[in-house]
Structures are given as C-alpha cells and as structure tokens.
Scaffold this motif. Sequence first.
Motif: not given
Lengths: 61, 461
Positions: A40-48, A50-52
């Motif tokens: 489920s990792s996505q490129e460019g997710e600099i903000e935390d 949605l990342v649990i």
Amino acid sequence: MNNFQLLEYAAWGLSALLGLWMLIDLIRTDRTYSEELLTSSQEGEIEDALVIDPTHQGGHR
Amino acid sequence: MTQTTAIHGEKISLLRVLGPGHVWALGVGIVLVGEYMGWNFAVGKGGAIAALIACWVAGLLYTCVAMIDSEVTSTVAAAGGQYAQAKHIVGPLMAFNVGLFLVFAYTMLEAANAITLGYLVQTVGSMAGFPETHDKPFIVLTIMFLAWLNYRGVYATLTFNLVITAIAFVAIWVLFFAVQPWSSVYMKHGELLTGLPYGWLGVLAALHFGMWYYLGIEGTTQAAEEVRSPARALPLGTMTGIITLLIAATMTWYICAGIMPWEYLGQAVTPLFDAARLTDSNVLMVLLFIGTIFSTLASANGCINDASRAWFSMGRDRYLPQVFGAVHPKYRTPYRSIVFLVPVALVFAYFAPLDQVITFSILSGLLEYTYMAIGVMMFRQKWPLGTIKRGYVHPFHPLPAIVLLLLCSATYFAVFLGYGTQLIAMMVFYIVASLWFALHRYKFVRRGAQFTMPWPKPVGY
C-alpha cells in the motif's frame, strides 16, 4: 583444524542462520498480512496523515 | 491478534526517521572505500600527477552531480532517487533504464566490496600463518549480515554506517598528521613525482579510476522517503558529503604519492594501509586496517540500502512485478527487494572477477550521470525557477550540466580504452532490457498513478 578453519565454519553457519531468519520472517509476514496492505506504500507521501503504523495498532508481533 | 487486511485508507510506508547525518553516512559510506583502495589504479594508468588531475577532474564531475542532485531531489523527494526523477522529468522508458543503472551500479559495488573484504580476511589468515584460508565464507557472511541489518530497519543500518564511516574518515586524518605533511621526514614528493610517464593520454586513461574517489555519492537521494525533512536533509547531507570526499581524496593522494613510488602505488591493493605500514607504527597499521575494513563494510551496507530502494520503487510503480513494492509492517523496510537482491549479489561476488564487477558498476554509474545532465536541463526547461518549490537551487545553470556531459564523454572514452568489450556488452544488455520494458512490461504500469508530484503542467505542454 586451525583457528581460521573454525572461523570459516562459523562464517558459513552464521550466514545460513541469517539467511534462514530472513526467509522465515518473510514467509511469516506474507502469510500474516494481506498483499493489499503490504503493497500500500505510495510514492510522494510526505505527510504522515494517512500513514498508519500497524505496530501501533495491535498488528505484527 | 494479528491484522491481516488494510483498514480503509490505511497504508504502510517507509519509516521517516533519518537526519542529515544519516544522509551523509549513506553517501560518504558508499564512497570512502574508494579512498582506501581502487583510486590508485589511476596512478598505474598515468602516474601520480595524472592521478591527481583525475582526482580533481572527477571531483569537478561529482560536484556537478551533487549540485544537480541536490536541486532535483529536494523537489522530487521519493525513494528510487534518480529513477523517480527520470520518471517525472523525462518519461517511463528513461526511468526504467535509470532504475536498472542504479540497481546494477550498487549491487555490483556491493559484490566488489564483499570480494574485497573476503580478500582482506584471507590476507590476515595468510599473515597469521594459515595460507589455506578461504575468502568465500567471509564474502557470503558480509552480504548476508548486511542484508539482515538492512532488513531489520533503516535507522540501525544507517546509524551503523555513520559510526564506521566516521571512524574510517578520522583514520585518514590521523595518518595525514602522523606522516607530518609539513616536513620531509616521510613525504618525498620532490623525489617521487616524475611527471607524466604516459603523457596526456595517461591522464585521460586515469579518469576511469579517478571516479573511484567519489562513485556513489549520488546515492544519498535513495533516502528521500526515509528522512524527516527531505528538502533540508538531502541537500545538506549530499553537499557536506562531497566536501568530505574532496578533502579525503586530496589527503589520500598527498599521503600515498609522497611515500610510495608510482610504479608500486599503481598496482597496490590497499594503498592507505601500505602507507601506514611504511611509517613503522603498529598503532597506525591497526587503525588503517580497521579503516579499510570499516570503509568496505560501510560501502556494501549503503549499496544494499540504495539498490533495494531503487528496486522497490520500480516494483511499486509496476515497472517490475508489484510484489517488490511491499513494505515490512514491523521494520518498515522494502524487505522483499532486500531479500531478492541477496542472491544476485552473491552470484557476482562468488563467481565474477573483481575488475569486471567494478567496471560494470562504474559503467552503470556513468550512464546514470549522463542521464542526470540531460535530466536537469529538461527539468529547468519544463519547470523554470519560480514555477515549483525547490529546497535548493544549484548555481550557474546550465554550466554544471554541460561540464558533467563533457566529463562523462571523456570518461566513456577512458573506459573504452581499457574495457571496450564490456562497454559494448553492457549497452547491448540495456537495449535488450529496454525492448522488454517497452514491448512487454509497460502494459502493466498504472500510467496515471505513476506521476505523483503535485506540479503544474510543464511549460510547452
């Protein structure tokens, strides 16, 4: 058998153990979690936002 | 109770825990082994002065690489580094090739480091009176231990790199002061520097191994998704890294060229360790031996980190099977990519000769730098200054890109002089891989989803 031969056997043994550890953990992880979650990792997710971290959600033990 | 499926919106990402020090350790850690061994083959190609010219010319090449890298990476902060940059700036086929350049450059370098470490242990065995010591168990152990460390988490991996790289760097400083560069007790430059034995062609040929002083500094970008503040930490870590290497390279040349004749230096396996032996100091010998081992380990460690991130990114975009795009839920590392690349490194480390492995790594790196020069020109053209937010803007554009292209061309020629067949064989390999990607693999790529940067449309589109 000299000291260096012992070291060589130790190196082979340790290598096998580490390789085995990685393989077992890989299989165990793949069986425990869904493929959807693992990839489920996505490129460019600099903000935390949605990342649990599942380890904090009663996940992997 | 174990969690087996994704709750709506839940994602696993790489863990963002690194600071500028880790970025420095990643970049310098990969490269510093080049100061301990390898650079001196440039001396064999053209003499000590040719090696110094190569050191500075390659230093200029890599300063351009670091500046360009810092600007683009501070904008495209994604694991995969130059691969992700190429995808956004040029297009999928270029990105696929750049991804392969990265994976092969780092995996081959990892194999070369493991071979070297095995050789060092074998040498110690021989010196200790056990001439039948084998190198293979230690080659395999190096790769397995570092892969395991990488598997277990990026923070421990790069903290380990930070410590051993710092020790290896300090060892060079200690040796530099111990040989008293201000006096002629050890330093005999006046007697040992003999001009250019093979003329200017020797200088050109020396460029091939001059790259060894800096090869891999661009690997800092692979940490983009794991640093706490990409826009700050990546340029800071990369620029301080190249400054560190320029200092270390010049000191290394000064020590070795002043203490050994070029005929010996040009074929020495461990020149800095040999320089320490010539001082007759046991403390320095032990320190430089530790430095050699640590720099080799740090390089292999950083290479596993970088190769796996590039492979992971390509899997995530489906440029490769998507299974490689998985992140470990506990350790937050691209665990499948790390494990997959272990046998690849083992095969090359076990069966291939060292010089072939190194050349394959250098050539892949060179192709990557060529892309970087072209990529940054397209980047500035499509998104001029002011159109998107940049963490760092490199000065004198397009001069660094043009210099980089010219130096790459000269280095291709230098490599062609010594390894023409390998150069052609590798080009054929990348052409065949490109055909496979264009004709077969690209249909699996999610074409819209692969472009993730929130940028405006490029100028002219």
